[in-house]
Structure formats: structure tokens, C-alpha cells
Design a protein around this motif. Sequence first.
Motif, PDB file in Angstrom:
ATOM      1  N   VAL A  28       0.843  -1.203   0.000  1.00  0.00           N
ATOM      2  CA  VAL A  28       0.000   0.000   0.000  1.00  0.00           C
ATOM      3  C   VAL A  28       0.874   1.246   0.000  1.00  0.00           C
ATOM      4  O   VAL A  28       0.521   2.264  -0.614  1.00  0.00           O
ATOM      5  CB  VAL A  28      -0.959  -0.002   1.215  1.00  0.00           C
ATOM      6  N   LEU A  29       2.017   1.185   0.672  1.00  0.00           N
ATOM      7  CA  LEU A  29       2.942   2.333   0.679  1.00  0.00           C
ATOM      8  C   LEU A  29       3.395   2.654  -0.744  1.00  0.00           C
ATOM      9  O   LEU A  29       3.398   3.825  -1.152  1.00  0.00           O
ATOM     10  CB  LEU A  29       4.153   2.026   1.561  1.00  0.00           C
ATOM     11  N   ILE A  40       8.599   4.783  -5.592  1.00  0.00           N
ATOM     12  CA  ILE A  40       9.683   4.344  -4.717  1.00  0.00           C
ATOM     13  C   ILE A  40      10.075   2.907  -5.035  1.00  0.00           C
ATOM     14  O   ILE A  40       9.326   2.156  -5.667  1.00  0.00           O
ATOM     15  CB  ILE A  40       9.300   4.448  -3.225  1.00  0.00           C
ATOM     16  N   LEU A  41      11.265   2.545  -4.578  1.00  0.00           N
ATOM     17  CA  LEU A  41      11.766   1.187  -4.726  1.00  0.00           C
ATOM     18  C   LEU A  41      12.107   0.642  -3.343  1.00  0.00           C
ATOM     19  O   LEU A  41      12.802   1.310  -2.569  1.00  0.00           O
ATOM     20  CB  LEU A  41      13.023   1.180  -5.605  1.00  0.00           C
ATOM     21  N   ILE A  42      11.607  -0.536  -3.020  1.00  0.00           N
ATOM     22  CA  ILE A  42      11.989  -1.190  -1.764  1.00  0.00           C
ATOM     23  C   ILE A  42      13.341  -1.846  -2.008  1.00  0.00           C
ATOM     24  O   ILE A  42      13.475  -2.727  -2.860  1.00  0.00           O
ATOM     25  CB  ILE A  42      10.948  -2.242  -1.340  1.00  0.00           C
ATOM     26  N   VAL A 130       7.623   9.418   3.940  1.00  0.00           N
ATOM     27  CA  VAL A 130       7.590   9.238   5.405  1.00  0.00           C
ATOM     28  C   VAL A 130       6.179   9.483   5.938  1.00  0.00           C
ATOM     29  O   VAL A 130       5.692   8.743   6.811  1.00  0.00           O
ATOM     30  CB  VAL A 130       8.603  10.184   6.086  1.00  0.00           C
ATOM     31  N   GLN A 131       5.504  10.497   5.416  1.00  0.00           N
ATOM     32  CA  GLN A 131       4.128  10.778   5.837  1.00  0.00           C
ATOM     33  C   GLN A 131       3.230   9.579   5.580  1.00  0.00           C
ATOM     34  O   GLN A 131       2.436   9.176   6.446  1.00  0.00           O
ATOM     35  CB  GLN A 131       3.601  12.004   5.090  1.00  0.00           C
ATOM     36  N   GLU A 132       3.341   9.011   4.383  1.00  0.00           N
ATOM     37  CA  GLU A 132       2.500   7.866   4.033  1.00  0.00           C
ATOM     38  C   GLU A 132       2.844   6.646   4.886  1.00  0.00           C
ATOM     39  O   GLU A 132       1.955   5.908   5.325  1.00  0.00           O
ATOM     40  CB  GLU A 132       2.650   7.532   2.548  1.00  0.00           C
ATOM     41  N   ALA A 133       4.135   6.425   5.123  1.00  0.00           N
ATOM     42  CA  ALA A 133       4.564   5.267   5.913  1.00  0.00           C
ATOM     43  C   ALA A 133       4.064   5.360   7.350  1.00  0.00           C
ATOM     44  O   ALA A 133       3.550   4.375   7.912  1.00  0.00           O
ATOM     45  CB  ALA A 133       6.083   5.155   5.888  1.00  0.00           C
ATOM     46  N   ILE A 182      -4.114  -0.518   7.880  1.00  0.00           N
ATOM     47  CA  ILE A 182      -3.751  -0.754   6.475  1.00  0.00           C
ATOM     48  C   ILE A 182      -4.988  -0.843   5.602  1.00  0.00           C
ATOM     49  O   ILE A 182      -5.050  -0.252   4.514  1.00  0.00           O
ATOM     50  CB  ILE A 182      -2.914  -2.035   6.355  1.00  0.00           C
ATOM     51  N   ASP A 183      -6.006  -1.576   6.070  1.00  0.00           N
ATOM     52  CA  ASP A 183      -7.233  -1.743   5.286  1.00  0.00           C
ATOM     53  C   ASP A 183      -7.928  -0.409   5.055  1.00  0.00           C
ATOM     54  O   ASP A 183      -8.480  -0.162   3.975  1.00  0.00           O
ATOM     55  CB  ASP A 183      -8.188  -2.712   5.982  1.00  0.00           C
TER      56      ASP A 183
END
Length: 296
Positions: A28-29, A40-42, A130-133, A182-183
Motif C-alpha cells: 500500500v505504501l 519508490i523502490l523497496i 515518510v508521511q504515508e509510511a 492498512i485496510d
Amino acid sequence: MLTLDQVKSKSSTRLIGLHPIVLAAATVLIERCYARGVPILITQGLRTIAEQNGLFAQGRTQAELNAVGLSSVKAQPDKLKVTNAKGGTSYHNFGLAIDFALLLPDGKQVSWDLKRDGDGDKVADWTEVVQEAKALGFEWGGDFVSIKDAPHFQITFGMTTSQLRAGAKPSEIAMAKATAIIDRLKGEEEDMSRVAELEEQVKELSKVVTGLTNSKDVLKQAATEQGLSIAKVLSRVDKLEGKANLTEIPAWANDAVQSAFDAGLIDTPTGGSLDFYRVITVLARAGLLITRLEDK
């Protein structure tokens, strides 16, 4: 620009082995950051004990490693120290942590520039991630007291690494709370995706308007067609109104709402949902909220 599926595929191998809830949050992030224009890339997920010890060895002498029982690990004193966690003391070792980097437009290179503003919204891309995480329940390594770890996020379920090493598992209550967060945001992400579709439609409308001449007759006809198209868009917006209406207009939407009201497209500025104000803002930024022409 890369599609969402292309962006997600680039992180797929690094998501293997994560705790299912951390995996869901990481997915979701990626989606929510993409919707904000920040792909972004994990870069790291589950990490082995050996890999962790290798990172711990960076910036340390062999004597320091020997002192903590890592005599078999080769010291790397010429490198910068990146972690205080030796093998078994990092949440990465239990699939509860991820690291990320900003994915650049070419889809191949990444950036760890904390001040980069690739989407040009005057908010650093790193800050947006960071805000989303944090909204998803992740703890951020940039808040750590000892060594700041800006690319790092973790969901610990309130557990220590000592408990995890001993074989303890997250409680059902802790996992349920994390899943609920998360949901909820996943549902918002689905709404945001629909708004993104509307935004693409608006862009197409904007191209049509840009190509118009100054002929009054043509403008009148175009305004009529535009009004019908906008009406269809706003009709779709009504379907997004399942959430509780806001009691106040968001500050960032004030100008757009006023323009929509002046153009006669809405008659009740207040009481809309977050998605309603987002779409009104999209229409305003595209220059489509013009006052309707009067018949002469």
C-alpha cells in the motif's frame, strides 16, 4: 512514466519473506506514494543474520567485532558506520522492516536525496513517503536516537528483538490493529485511483479547450460541450461520496471551490468529501472552471 504495475514489480523480490502484514503495508505504501507522484523502490526487506553482521562490520575494527562475539566476521573499518544492530538484533532479520529509495523517472536509477522534489509540489519527496509510511503504522528510522536511518521503516507490533529471537510471535490484537489501519488506507487508495482516472479525463478536456479559437460561437459551443463533460465527471464524483462529509473545506481547496461556485458548477460549497474537493481542485488547476457563457 512507469505504470504502477511496473513500479511494484521492481520491488517484488525484496518483499519476499516479509511478515504478511508488513508486506501488505509495504504494498500500500508503494501504491499511495505512486498516487502522490513519488514512485519508490523497496531496496531491503528480510535480511539474513550474515547480511546483518556484514552491515554491522562497516565502520568497525576487528577488535570491536571480537568484543561482541563476531570474531568470524571481517571488519570493514574503512567504510561508514551504518547500523548498531548486529545479526539477530535488527527487525529486518524477522521480516518486520523495509528500506526504500526514490525511483527516478528513467525507472533504473534511485536517489536517497532527502530534499529532492521530483513531483514539483514544494514538498520533498522523501517527506511525502515518510508521511504515508507513518500513516500506515510504520516507525521511521529517521526518528531513531542513535544512528539516524532515513531509508528505514519497521512495524514491530510492540515486540523487542530479544522476544523475537526467543521465538515469540506478535499478538492477535496487535496484528488486528495494524491490519485495520492498512485496510482503511487501502480503501482510500482505491478512491484515489479513481480520482486519478478522472484527472486523466480532465487533462484530455483541457487539451480540447486549449485548442479552441476566440470565436464567440465556437466558444459557446465548446462551453456547452465542456459543461456536459464536467457534469459527467461530477456525476462520477458523487459515487465517491461514501465517506463522511467534511465539516470544513480543506484550506488547499478553498480557491478551487470558490471558482466552481462562481462558475455555477456547484451550489453548495461545504459538506463535500475529501475526494470531492480533490476533483474540484483538479478541475480548477486544469483551467476548466470558467463561468458559463450566457446566450446572447
